[in-house]
Motif scaffolding. Structure first.
Motif, PDB file in Angstrom:
ATOM      1  N   ALA A  80       0.918  -1.170   0.034  1.00  0.00           N
ATOM      2  CA  ALA A  80       0.058  -0.027  -0.005  1.00  0.00           C
ATOM      3  C   ALA A  80       1.038   1.182  -0.070  1.00  0.00           C
ATOM      4  N   LYS A  81       2.039   1.388   0.895  1.00  0.00           N
ATOM      5  CA  LYS A  81       3.108   2.359   0.773  1.00  0.00           C
ATOM      6  C   LYS A  81       3.554   2.665  -0.652  1.00  0.00           C
ATOM      7  N   ILE A  82       3.924   1.396  -1.130  1.00  0.00           N
ATOM      8  CA  ILE A  82       4.877   1.391  -2.390  1.00  0.00           C
ATOM      9  C   ILE A  82       3.719   2.164  -3.508  1.00  0.00           C
ATOM     10  N   ILE A  83       2.654   1.643  -3.465  1.00  0.00           N
ATOM     11  CA  ILE A  83       1.582   2.020  -4.406  1.00  0.00           C
ATOM     12  C   ILE A  83       1.173   3.467  -4.338  1.00  0.00           C
ATOM     13  N   SER A  84       1.015   4.052  -3.039  1.00  0.00           N
ATOM     14  CA  SER A  84       0.556   5.336  -2.801  1.00  0.00           C
ATOM     15  C   SER A  84       1.904   6.256  -3.192  1.00  0.00           C
ATOM     16  N   ALA A  85       2.999   5.725  -2.907  1.00  0.00           N
ATOM     17  CA  ALA A  85       4.161   6.684  -3.088  1.00  0.00           C
ATOM     18  C   ALA A  85       4.335   6.819  -4.890  1.00  0.00           C
ATOM     19  N   ALA A  86       4.208   5.666  -5.569  1.00  0.00           N
ATOM     20  CA  ALA A  86       3.902   5.786  -7.080  1.00  0.00           C
ATOM     21  C   ALA A  86       3.225   6.608  -7.636  1.00  0.00           C
ATOM     22  N   PHE A  87       1.678   6.813  -7.099  1.00  0.00           N
ATOM     23  CA  PHE A  87       0.702   7.497  -7.379  1.00  0.00           C
ATOM     24  C   PHE A  87       1.257   9.203  -6.986  1.00  0.00           C
TER      25      PHE A  87
END
Length: 539
Positions: free
Chosen positions: A254-261
């Motif tokens: 979840a952290k990786i995906i939100s950082a990517a967005f």
């Protein structure tokens, strides 16, 4: 393509109607009803065909004849669908009744299909030089393969072999693993919701899109249907983990995906924006996948944190570690008194029986009496089937072999690491599946080290070698892994598959495993396949 249902056929503007069915009598009645309900006046030109999978059945054709529809079929053929690929390392025949046929009805048709499937596999991927096996059914399959090879001498292929070893394992060599509750992510999804041909149907509430100001309005009523296989990146990563280790992976993702967005705010140049846009479909798919698996994990957590689940698991683990297996269990008695689902009771009683090499006469009679008086005397046939299959039996000798097998094979590990496992026992949080331990010990140091234990397990153990043509012998490169095909005759659980995948990934393992089976099972559908359905009398 339509699912077979009783009544009229669905409306469709077609000339040919093909029925693709397993050779089961109850399905013939549905087909007869379909054919008879066809309006010959409105659609006189429709042609009917039937394909039996995997083989034609005279009994089924006779039933169609009795129903007066056999002549309606222009073609009556068989379609040999032996092994169906479910994933990159998993093949299944999906023969629901294979275990019952082999162990209760002494019908070896599914073993013949398994042998045929293995011959097809060898025709495509080369002759497997070594065959090891344990159990009566394994012996039968190996004999059939050897005979088929002898009968088709022209079938000697010149394909370089992909597999080094074939390991044939009878399900009744390890009756314990399917009875215990699986504790991997995929195993728990199967235990709770049931995975059917890689699809699972889930309660829709958790998957409803949340919109502000619409508190609980118009919740979907149709179950959410999801496909589960390794094509989905996140699922491939978490499927074989112990459920207690899944939460931390999901929060990291979840952290990786939100950082990517968040990156979109830093994209200044046209090139950077273009790069971000090109990654968008993958990122959105990852976010949707994460949302689905977070919802599934929440659904499972609601069950695994319940008191009943914990109590049930505690009793299972006591039995598997050899505590109080020789007397009537209080928790099982309470569950019968509270009329918990019968399959849950049968799993516990069978688990206790297997962990005690059978139950004492007094204990067995007590359980039988309690079950029949609470759930009905029609279940006497089911109890008889479980006895025939060796799941529920009388302790014939005063010696219980299970503790010896448990110690020698290291089936119970007290200090199991669920987060970063170092042993296959993590799949059941302490219990290492015996079937997978046999595969592990075969690879290293070999079965000679456990001769005594092998004699205690049912059925013969054997080794066969298949001669390879000159020039096809494998010369192993430094660091190259051996490839072993493990074939479970009678079914395999997702926890056992997870354990074999864990062995494949071990750095010093030296062996990669491909898994084949007659059916993907869990304790519930396995016991259900052995239950007899008694119809009430028609008065």
């Amino acid at each position: 393509m339509f699912t077979l249902k009783a009544g009229r056929l669905p409306p469709a503007d077609v000339k040919n109607i093909i029925f693709l069915v397993r050779p089961r009598l109850e399905l013939m009645d549905i087909i007869a009803e379909n054919v008879l309900s066809e309006d010959r006046v409105r659609s006189p030109l429709r042609d009917f065909h039937i394909l039996f999978v995997p083989r034609r059945s005279l009994l089924c054709e006779q039933r169609l004849k009795d129903q007066g529809v056999l002549g309606s079929f222009i073609h009556r053929e068989q379609y040999s669908l032996d092994l169906i690929p479910f994933d990159g390392d998993l093949l299944s025949m999906e023969s629901e009744s294979a275990f019952k046929e082999c162990y209760l009805e002494n019908d070896q048709t599914s073993l013949y299909q398994a042998a045929k499937g293995l011959m097809t596999l060898q025709a495509l991927y080369g002759t497997i030089p070594q065959i090891f096996g344990k159990g009566d059914c394994a012996r039968h399959v190996a004999n059939m393969m050897i005979r088929m090879k002898r009968e088709f001498p022209g079938g000697q292929n010149s394909i370089f072999p992909i597999f080094d070893t074939l390991l044939l394992l009878d399900r009744n060599v390890d009756l314990l693993s399917p009875l215990a509750t699986q504790l991997t992510y995929e195993g728990l999804i199967d235990e709770i919701y049931g995975i059917q041909n890689t699809y699972v149907k889930l309660p829709p509430e958790k998957f409803a899109p949340k919109k502000q100001g619409e508190g609980g309005k118009d919740l979907p009523t149709e179950p959410k249907k999801l496909q589960l296989n390794s094509a989905e990146e996140l699922y491939a990563e978490i499927r074989d983990k112990n459920f207690n280790a899944v939460g931390s992976v999901l929060s990291k993702k979840a952290k990786i995906i939100s950082a990517a967005f968040e990156e979109r705010h830093h994209a200044k140049t046209v090139g950077e924006i273009k790069q971000f846009v090109s990654q968008l479909p993958h990122m959105q798919a990852a976010r949707s996948s994460l949302a689905n698996h977070t919802s599934i994990a929440e659904l499972i957590k609601d069950i695994t944190t319940s008191e009943d689940f914990f109590d049930n698991l505690t009793v299972e683990q006591e039995f598997m570690s050899g505590i109080d297996t020789d007397k009537v269990n209080n928790y099982t008695e309470d569950c019968i008194a509270q009329k918990h689902p019968l399959i849950k009771i049968l799993r516990l009683v069978c688990l206790q029986s297997v962990c005690n090499s059978g139950l004492k006469q007094k204990v067995l009679d007590h359980y039988k009496r309690e079950i029949l008086q609470t759930y009905g005397y029609e279940h006497i046939l089911t109890l008889n089937n479980l006895e025939k299959a060796g799941l529920l039996k009388l302790q014939t000798s005063s010696r219980n072999n299970y503790p010896t097998i448990r110690k020698t094979m290291r089936l119970w590990m007290d200090d199991v690491n669920e987060q970063n496992p170092n042993d296959i026992s993590y799949v059941y949080s302490g219990y290492a599946p015996l079937s997978v331990r046999l595969a592990q010990l075969l690879a290293r140091p070999g079965w000679r080290s456990i001769e005594e234990v092998l004699k205690m397990l049912p059925g013969p153990h054997f080794e066969e070698r298949q001669q390879l043509p000159t020039g096809l012998q494998k010369k192993r490169q430094q660091g190259e892994n051996r490839v072993t095909l493990v074939f479970f005759l009678g079914g395999v659980t997702y926890a056992e598959i997870a354990a074999l995948r864990f062995l494949s990934q071990m750095e010093d393992g030296g062996t990669e495993y491909v898994i084949a089976t007659t059916k993907l099972i869990n304790g519930t559908n396995w016991i259900k396949s052995l239950m007899e359905k008694l119809e009430p009398p028609p008065f």
